[in-house]
Write a protein that holds these residues in place. Structure first.
Motif, mmCIF file in Angstrom:
data_model
loop_
_atom_site.group_PDB
_atom_site.id
_atom_site.type_symbol
_atom_site.label_atom_id
_atom_site.label_comp_id
_atom_site.label_asym_id
_atom_site.label_seq_id
_atom_site.Cartn_x
_atom_site.Cartn_y
_atom_site.Cartn_z
ATOM 1 N N UNK A 36 -14.252 -5.373 29.870
ATOM 2 C CA UNK A 36 -14.656 -5.987 31.134
ATOM 3 C C UNK A 36 -16.143 -5.791 31.388
ATOM 4 N N UNK A 37 -16.685 -6.633 32.223
ATOM 5 C CA UNK A 37 -18.075 -6.537 32.654
ATOM 6 C C UNK A 37 -18.100 -6.707 34.160
ATOM 7 N N UNK A 38 -18.563 -5.669 34.858
ATOM 8 C CA UNK A 38 -18.590 -5.651 36.323
ATOM 9 C C UNK A 38 -17.215 -5.992 36.902
ATOM 10 N N UNK A 39 -16.172 -5.477 36.256
ATOM 11 C CA UNK A 39 -14.809 -5.662 36.743
ATOM 12 C C UNK A 39 -14.132 -6.936 36.286
ATOM 13 N N UNK A 40 -14.892 -7.851 35.695
ATOM 14 C CA UNK A 40 -14.324 -9.122 35.213
ATOM 15 C C UNK A 40 -13.921 -8.969 33.740
ATOM 16 N N UNK A 41 -12.692 -9.345 33.431
ATOM 17 C CA UNK A 41 -12.182 -9.198 32.071
ATOM 18 C C UNK A 41 -12.864 -10.183 31.123
ATOM 19 N N UNK A 42 -13.264 -9.684 29.961
ATOM 20 C CA UNK A 42 -13.788 -10.526 28.879
ATOM 21 C C UNK A 42 -12.652 -10.716 27.881
ATOM 22 N N UNK A 43 -12.179 -11.928 27.739
ATOM 23 C CA UNK A 43 -11.046 -12.197 26.859
ATOM 24 C C UNK A 43 -11.503 -12.197 25.401
ATOM 25 N N UNK A 44 -10.893 -11.327 24.600
ATOM 26 C CA UNK A 44 -11.213 -11.242 23.177
ATOM 27 C C UNK A 44 -9.926 -11.322 22.356
ATOM 28 N N UNK A 45 -9.861 -12.216 21.374
ATOM 29 C CA UNK A 45 -8.732 -12.191 20.444
ATOM 30 C C UNK A 45 -8.692 -10.846 19.725
ATOM 31 N N UNK A 46 -7.546 -10.520 19.145
ATOM 32 C CA UNK A 46 -7.353 -9.184 18.568
ATOM 33 C C UNK A 46 -8.417 -8.790 17.554
ATOM 34 N N UNK A 47 -8.779 -9.711 16.659
ATOM 35 C CA UNK A 47 -9.717 -9.319 15.613
ATOM 36 C C UNK A 47 -11.118 -9.098 16.177
ATOM 37 N N UNK A 48 -11.508 -9.874 17.175
ATOM 38 C CA UNK A 48 -12.800 -9.646 17.823
ATOM 39 C C UNK A 48 -12.779 -8.320 18.582
ATOM 40 N N UNK A 49 -11.637 -8.006 19.190
ATOM 41 C CA UNK A 49 -11.507 -6.727 19.890
ATOM 42 C C UNK A 49 -11.658 -5.573 18.905
ATOM 43 N N UNK A 50 -11.017 -5.676 17.732
ATOM 44 C CA UNK A 50 -11.100 -4.604 16.740
ATOM 45 C C UNK A 50 -12.497 -4.504 16.132
ATOM 46 N N UNK A 51 -13.180 -5.624 15.992
ATOM 47 C CA UNK A 51 -14.567 -5.588 15.535
ATOM 48 C C UNK A 51 -15.428 -4.839 16.549
ATOM 49 N N UNK A 52 -15.232 -5.146 17.827
ATOM 50 C CA UNK A 52 -15.984 -4.444 18.870
ATOM 51 C C UNK A 52 -15.633 -2.962 18.875
ATOM 52 N N UNK A 53 -14.363 -2.640 18.631
ATOM 53 C CA UNK A 53 -13.944 -1.239 18.560
ATOM 54 C C UNK A 53 -14.708 -0.486 17.467
ATOM 55 N N UNK A 54 -14.859 -1.126 16.316
ATOM 56 C CA UNK A 54 -15.598 -0.512 15.214
ATOM 57 C C UNK A 54 -17.050 -0.267 15.612
ATOM 58 N N UNK A 55 -17.678 -1.266 16.225
ATOM 59 C CA UNK A 55 -19.092 -1.150 16.612
ATOM 60 C C UNK A 55 -19.290 -0.148 17.740
ATOM 61 N N UNK A 56 -18.395 -0.154 18.724
ATOM 62 C CA UNK A 56 -18.490 0.797 19.834
ATOM 63 C C UNK A 56 -18.318 2.226 19.324
ATOM 64 N N UNK A 57 -17.418 2.403 18.354
ATOM 65 C CA UNK A 57 -17.194 3.728 17.797
ATOM 66 C C UNK A 57 -18.389 4.271 17.040
ATOM 67 N N UNK A 58 -19.313 3.390 16.663
ATOM 68 C CA UNK A 58 -20.528 3.796 15.950
ATOM 69 C C UNK A 58 -21.761 3.342 16.719
#
Length: 229
Positions: free
Chosen positions: A142-164
């Motif tokens: 989310x950004x400022x409380x608004x949900x950002x819709x991400x398909x699963x693979x984009x979510x997992x890509x972001x998870x990898x980047x956020x983790x590093x």
């Protein structure tokens, strides 16, 4: 994240694979200990879910081989055995956690998240950067409380980047985290997902930078996220 499931019960394995893939994880499956031991010698994973009672080579011996090689991949042991001795032995050999069958899938997923988070050195499921929030447990961005819709693979890509965050993540490492052996991934698949993610995070206080010939880096910034193609 990329998981190796080692389970000889076909119905249970199928249920776990479908559930984890539905959540965007790449999952590879082996039905016996010999096959698992072979795969683990040449392929790295973010998490191994390992049954104790396996044909050909039991899970404890597979785990012992991993630890003897210096493989510190988080391991969640599964077993139908009720005895405390099995649990103690699994932990002594080097298991990170233990879950008896039958189990509730919500608990299974929660334990997997904890081990994956621990492997990345994160103390919390939630990462907050200004008004941007990444909540792994709730599978919510989310950004400022608004949900950002991400398909699963984009979510997992972001998870990898956020983790590093603030570190360069190589394309090979990203590919290993997103795609399993059976996934079809063209040579430009990662660039495609990166491009989509940049567009959806353009207003967020983040920037996905391209490090030419190496990979990508997610950085906190004062403005919106941008980066090279």
């Amino acid at each position: 994240m990329r998981l190796l499931l080692v389970e000889d019960n076909v119905d249970l394995a199928d249920a776990i694979i479908r559930r984890m893939r539905r959540n965007g994880h790449a999952v590879d499956w082996q039905a016996d200990g010999v096959g698992a031991a072979s795969v683990l010698r040449y392929q790295s994973f973010d998490l191994v879910v390992l049954d104790i009672g396996l044909p050909k080579l039991d899970g404890l011996r597979v785990l012992a081989g991993m630890r003897e090689r210096g493989d510190s991949t988080p391991v969640l042991m599964l077993t139908a055995r009720d005895g405390i001795e099995d649990r103690v032995q699994a932990l002594d050999v080097g298991a990170d956690d233990y879950l008896g069958k039958p189990f509730d899938f919500r608990e299974f997923e929660a334990r997997c998240r904890v081990l994956l988070r621990r492997g990345r050195g994160q103390a919390s499921e939630v990462v907050q950067i200004g008004g941007f929030q990444f909540d792994n447990a709730a599978h919510r961005v989310s950004l400022d409380g608004e949900v950002i819709e991400l398909p699963n693979r984009e979510f997992r890509l972001l998870e990898i980047l956020v983790g590093r965050l603030g570190q360069v993540v190589g394309k090979d490492e990203i590919a290993k985290g997103l795609f399993g052996f059976d996934d079809e991934a063209g040579p430009n698949a990662i660039e495609l997902y990166i491009g989509r993610l940049r567009k959806k995070l353009v207003a967020a206080p983040l920037r996905i930078s391209t490090v030419r010939g190496v990979g990508y880096m997610l950085e906190a910034s004062d403005g919106g996220a941008d980066g090279d193609g």
